[in-house]
Design an enzyme around this catalytic site. Structure first.
Site, PDB file in Angstrom:
ATOM      1  N   GLY A   1      41.161  33.343  29.937  1.00  0.00           N
ATOM      2  CA  GLY A   1      39.823  33.293  29.355  1.00  0.00           C
ATOM      3  C   GLY A   1      38.910  34.297  30.038  1.00  0.00           C
ATOM      4  O   GLY A   1      39.300  34.939  31.032  1.00  0.00           O
TER       5      GLY A   1
ATOM      6  N   GLU B   1      40.258  41.340  27.425  1.00  0.00           N
ATOM      7  CA  GLU B   1      39.681  41.065  26.099  1.00  0.00           C
ATOM      8  C   GLU B   1      38.328  41.742  25.908  1.00  0.00           C
ATOM      9  O   GLU B   1      37.544  41.338  25.045  1.00  0.00           O
ATOM     10  CB  GLU B   1      39.554  39.554  25.875  1.00  0.00           C
ATOM     11  CG  GLU B   1      40.858  38.820  25.757  1.00  0.00           C
ATOM     12  CD  GLU B   1      41.735  39.277  24.600  1.00  0.00           C
ATOM     13  OE1 GLU B   1      41.353  40.208  23.866  1.00  0.00           O
ATOM     14  OE2 GLU B   1      42.822  38.687  24.444  1.00  0.00           O
TER      15      GLU B   1
ATOM     16  N   SER C   1      37.931  42.446  32.076  1.00  0.00           N
ATOM     17  CA  SER C   1      38.809  41.564  31.306  1.00  0.00           C
ATOM     18  C   SER C   1      39.589  42.332  30.237  1.00  0.00           C
ATOM     19  O   SER C   1      39.053  43.240  29.600  1.00  0.00           O
ATOM     20  CB  SER C   1      37.946  40.494  30.620  1.00  0.00           C
ATOM     21  OG  SER C   1      38.668  39.917  29.572  1.00  0.00           O
TER      22      SER C   1
HETATM   23 ZN   LIG Z   1      42.662  34.809  25.766  1.00  0.00          ZN
END
Ligand SMILES: [Zn+2]
Length: 221
Positions: A34, A82, A80
Site C-alpha cells: 500500500g 504505484e 512508491s
Molecule cells: Zn498495491
C-alpha cells in the site's frame, strides 16, 4: 476571518508520516504494501511514501517529494511503485488532495471476484458518492493500471483494483484514510448481506442527496 491553512512541503511530509503510523495500527495493509500521498496544489508537487518500507519506520524526512512528471525533487528513497496511479488521480481530479492505497482483505475479496460494491449504506453514499467500481486488471506499477484506475474511479472517492486492492481519495488525508476504512467495512457488510439474503441498494436520488448533505451541510460550519 479564519486564516487559510497553507500546506507546506514540510507539513505535508509530517502529515504523510502521521498517516503511515495510522495505517500501521490499522488492519488495512500487511507489511509494507500500500501507499499514501498528498498533493500540494500551489507547488504542483506530490509527497508520497517510499517504496517497500515498513510503515512503522517511516519518518517525515523519508517521504519523497516529486513533481507531476514523477521526478524526485526531495528525498533519498525511491518513491512508491504505484506513483503513476497517484499522479493520474491528481491530474484528473482537481478536488482530490490525498490518496490512500490499501490491500485490505474483504475489499480485496470483492476485487478478486470482480464484484463492485453498490451504495448499500447511507454513510458510504455520503463519503464515497456511490458505487465502488472495479478497475480492469493491469499489472501493479503500470501506466495501464493508472488509466484503468481513473476510468473506474470517475467522480467517486473509491475504486477497487482487480486482483489487487483499494484506492481511496479525499480532500485531505483524514478523508482518504476514512474512505479506505469505509470501503473495507462496506465490503464486509456487503458480503454478509449477500450471504444473508438479497441486499437492497440505495436509489440514485437518495445517494445524491446524502452526498450533497455531506459535502455542504454536514458537521460544524
Ligand atoms: Zn498495491
Amino acid at each position: 476571518m479564519p486564516v487559510k491553512f497553507k500546506l507546506t512541503v514540510e507539513k505535508a511530509r509530517e502529515r504523510v508520516a502521521k498517516f503511515c503510523q495510522k495505517i500501521a495500527d490499522s488492519n488495512l495493509n500487511l507489511s509494507t504494501w500500500g501507499n499514501i500521498s498528498c498533493y500540494l496544489p500551489d507547488e504542483e508537487q506530490v509527497v508520497i511514501t517510499p517504496s517497500g518500507m515498513s510503515y512503522k519506520e517511516l519518518r517525515p524526512n523519508m517521504q519523497v517529494v516529486v513533481d507531476m512528471k514523477g521526478e524526485v525533487l526531495e528525498g533519498e528513497l525511491k518513491p512508491s511503485s504505484e506513483l503513476k496511479v497517484h499522479l493520474a488521480i491528481y491530474t484528473h481530479r482537481s478536488d482530490v488532495r490525498a490518496v490512500v492505497h490499501t490491500h485490505s482483505a474483504y475489499a480485496s475479496a470483492l476485487a478478486v471476484s470482480g464484484i463492485p460494491i453498490p451504495p448499500i449504506l447511507e454513510d458510504m453514499a455520503a463519503l464515497i458518492g456511490g458505487e465502488v467500481s472495479v478497475a480492469e486488471y493491469a499489472m501493479a506499477g503500470s501506466e495501464q493500471l493508472a488509466e484503468n484506475t481513473i476510468k473506474a474511479l470517475g467522480d467517486k472517492n473509491a475504486v477497487l483494483l482487480a486482483n489487487h486492492g483499494v484506492v481511496g481519495v479525499g480532500r485531505n488525508l483524514e478523508e482518504a484514510f476514512d474512505v479506505c476504512m469505509m470501503v473495507e467495512r462496506c465490503a464486509q457488510i456487503y458480503i454478509l448481506a449477500r450471504l444473508a439474503g438479497d441486499p437492497k441498494i440505495l436509489c440514485p436520488e437518495d445517494v445524491s442527496a446524502l452526498r450533497e448533505f455531506y459535502l455542504y451541510k454536514y458537521g460544524q460550519r
